[in-house]
Scaffold this motif. Sequence first.
Motif, short mmCIF file in Angstrom:
data_model
loop_
_atom_site.label_atom_id
_atom_site.label_comp_id
_atom_site.label_asym_id
_atom_site.label_seq_id
_atom_site.Cartn_x
_atom_site.Cartn_y
_atom_site.Cartn_z
N VAL A 157 65.50 26.53 -17.03
CA VAL A 157 64.06 26.68 -17.17
C VAL A 157 63.33 26.25 -15.90
O VAL A 157 62.32 26.82 -15.51
N VAL A 158 63.91 25.26 -15.20
CA VAL A 158 63.27 24.79 -13.97
C VAL A 158 63.25 25.90 -12.92
O VAL A 158 62.25 26.11 -12.23
N GLY B 229 54.95 20.48 -5.20
CA GLY B 229 55.97 21.44 -5.63
C GLY B 229 57.09 21.59 -4.61
O GLY B 229 58.26 21.70 -4.96
N ILE C 23 54.93 27.08 -3.78
CA ILE C 23 56.38 27.14 -4.00
C ILE C 23 56.86 28.59 -3.95
O ILE C 23 58.00 28.88 -4.31
N ARG D 225 60.56 28.40 -13.75
CA ARG D 225 59.20 27.96 -13.44
C ARG D 225 58.94 27.95 -11.94
O ARG D 225 57.79 28.02 -11.51
N LYS D 226 60.01 27.85 -11.15
CA LYS D 226 59.80 27.94 -9.71
C LYS D 226 59.45 29.36 -9.30
O LYS D 226 58.80 29.59 -8.29
#
Lengths: 427, 294, 255
Positions: C84-85, C112, C168, C88-89
């Motif tokens: 999930v990380v 970020g 990011i 989200r990036k």
Amino acid sequence: MDLRKSYSYFKDFFKELLKRDNWEFKKIMCIVSIVFSSLVAIIGFASVAMSVYIGDIFLRFLLGTIAILISILLFYSYIKLHKKKELASLIVFVVIVFLLAYYMPLFPPQYELKAYDVDASILKFMITSFILIIVGILGASFSMKPLYNFTSKSSQASAYYVLTVAILLILYPLVVIVSSIVSNGIGGISWEFLTQDVSRHGSKGGVFPAIVGTLLLLMGTVFIALPLGIGSAIYLQEYAKKGKIVRVIRIGVDVLQGIPSIVHGLFGLAFFVPIFGISLLSGILIMSFLTLPIIIRSSEEALKSVPQSLREGSYAVGATRWQTIQRVVLPPALPGIITGTVLGVGRAAGETAPIMFTAVVFMGAGTPTSIFDPIQALPYHLLELTRYIGAYPVDQNAWATALLLLSIVLGMNAIAIIIREKYRVEF
Amino acid sequence: MLLSRTLKEELIKYLFFCVAAVSIFIIFFIFFFLFQEALPAFQEMGWGIFSTKWNASNGPYGIGAAIFGTLIVTLGAMLIAIPLGILGAIFLSELAPHRLRIILKPIIELLAGVPSIVYGFIGIVLIVRYLQPSFDMLSGYSFLAGSLILGVMALPIIISMSDDAMKAVPRSYKEASLALGATKWETIKKVTIPSSISGISAAVVLGIGRAIGETMAVSLVLGNVMKIPLPPWDMFETTGTTLTSLIVNDMGEATGLHVNALFAGAVILFVIVAIMSISSNILQERVEKKFRGG
Amino acid sequence: MTSKNKIKMDIRNLNLWYDKSQALYDITVPVLENKVTAIIGPSGCGKSTLIRCLNRMNDIINKCRIEGSVIMDDVDIYEKKTDVVEIRKKVGMVFQKPNPFPKSIYENIAYGCRIAGIRNKKKLDEIVENSLKEAALWDEVSDRLDDSAMGFSGGQQQRLCIARALAINPDVVLMDEPCSALDPIATAKIEELIRELVKNYTVVIVTHNMQQAARVSNYTAYMYLGKLIEYGGTKQIFENPKEESTENYITGRFG
């Protein structure tokens, strides 16, 4: 033939093993290492709790295994890693654990601290078990890292592990205190204990006058502190919401709440005792000062949670401020106020220091006939029994008194929490 | 009719004001009477009140040793309570699933409700009796026992208040961090804790204040000898006392200047704890301001 | 599918429950690359819930259960092994209320990047400057990078949040009613910004303001009571809606 077959089988097995990207194997190793390290920490903890040294061989085995497990993990995942810092800290860890595994058993059974002017010694089990705990926790959190391939998730996993250990450490004293009091005290609670007067320095008889005294004290405290507390909260929340005076009062309430109970006791001794003597009344007044800030704080919170729109609705139909407070604001805030009162009184029920110079005697108070008579109280009774431990056979009654006091105080706290949860109005 | 109604409203308002002022009144009252009783000691001893020269029967009455003892036992307690308390609060507010949280939070609040005399009793029957053989000590009554007990007692207040502080960090901060690809732990480390640091410090300061003022539990396990425990790392020796336990133990049989000296100790306690409470209050106000923006 | 209309994210048969009540019913809708997709509908129709599904922000809500899939670059973001990380990036988000961290402007944007492991000061400076320029904020704040973000106006804060999301370098930018807390002038600036952004990013915007959807978006999805009623080119939806419900909403008969 058979031999060759098994040889080639082993060869394949080792070939498979030596592939560094062997994910399944790495995962299993990680989990084994985490579980084993946690186990070591638990063994260390048990060794502290039971004052037992686990033995040289067992100690070497535990520390050595952790070092070997982590070295294997190191071989599988850290070596190709570019994070030099992590790699270095890990190698240092493994080396230290190996050294500990070798040197710890050589430690003398008793290390005298006399050389440092200290009349004590550190026993072997203390040192070894603390080392086991620390090595176990560190080992487990290091073993988490390869499991998540050194992403930010791996440090998250190690952090969560440490947090979980912390919460277990916090709950441990609670469990020990409650379980030992219940198991040791339950045998002493009897009809006789609850209904008879103290006799033979508390080693015989019961605590009836102390129960009566504590109840009278609490009733009087509620009688004085509750109106004052609610009134203050209403002023602070409803009438004056900002400004210097309110700020000063708020800080004053905080300071009052922080005043050590022994200071309250001394004040009572200097001021109330010369006027009212050592009496129920002095005790009630002191306890009111003690509970007042708690009641103010929670009543304020309760009033604050009543939404502004309700008040505006009431003003809009022509109600005055006082009518609004009476009919619209107070009713929904009541559960919160009661919660605060019960919490405050619960604290008062357990306090010893404020009343020990102002209101209580150990025995002979009976049931007081006026508010100028001295009383007996449960916390003070427990204090005296604690002081008699060793001199008279009071242990059984002391445990029972502790159980009784703890159940009264925690019972009140539990009631307060239940009221809060049950009547929590969500606006 | 109109006049009487507004008059009545005004009267009610002033009545409530007077009630609210009672707290302030009580504080000044307490301070005044303590100070009055302590005054002879301050006059007689001067700055010598802070010295370590103490003779219970005929003076001098320097309470320096007790102040030093208070500092040491509090320091020891905080070494246990601060790290554990903050870690526990992080677990409780950020990590524990909802179901676990609604069980744990009341349990920790209950722990705060255990009376100090019960801790004192437990301290004697469990901790002192455990420490004595474990460290091969003379009696087990020691600063170590006092610090352990105080540390456990200060835990719930630090946990509970730090948890509130972390829960007060607006959800939007955490969401913003998560949406940028931070893990939950990174969010805790870099957003939640820095944002709630004033609240956490307020909790710590209040915890220290409580520990300094704690009486019954400490006085039972310390051994109570009016002497500085030197060297300072000597947590094991059976000597030493704190301000609170000095007062509790000596008040019964003290006379004359001895009594005044004990009151002087109470005044010093009062001042230290009041400073702690006020700084905690100010720290908490900073939290509220911060989240309002500006 | 021509390269001009490549699908960036494909929402397929998405159902979502909060505890026991269902909030989204069988949503299937594409998000096209380098286009602005607007999601409109009356309050409580699930548009914010839907947009939060695109970077799995609903994960942090208790008792929230999701079925169905969202495909991005041939990967289902709801598959178990998807990180999930990482999602989200790649999918940045801007929230309804401006929510800068109580830190300096610089730290807000660098946050970020630091999370992503960029430590090089020079590189960070560069990223901060570029992101602020992209968010059309550079000229206003270039000399105040160390000031606390909390002291700026709502519109500036919101553009800061956009810059923070861009720093990011995501593929997709989600905007959940980004202008609802802003005045008309600040809103106009953000809208202009969105039209610029779409050259480099894919944008999904939730809005309750139909004019805004008409002004900024290329495609529009209309939702009602948790269901997707209609999806199409913005022009078609606004001028020639197929469904009656859409027409009622757009002509202002309800909502």
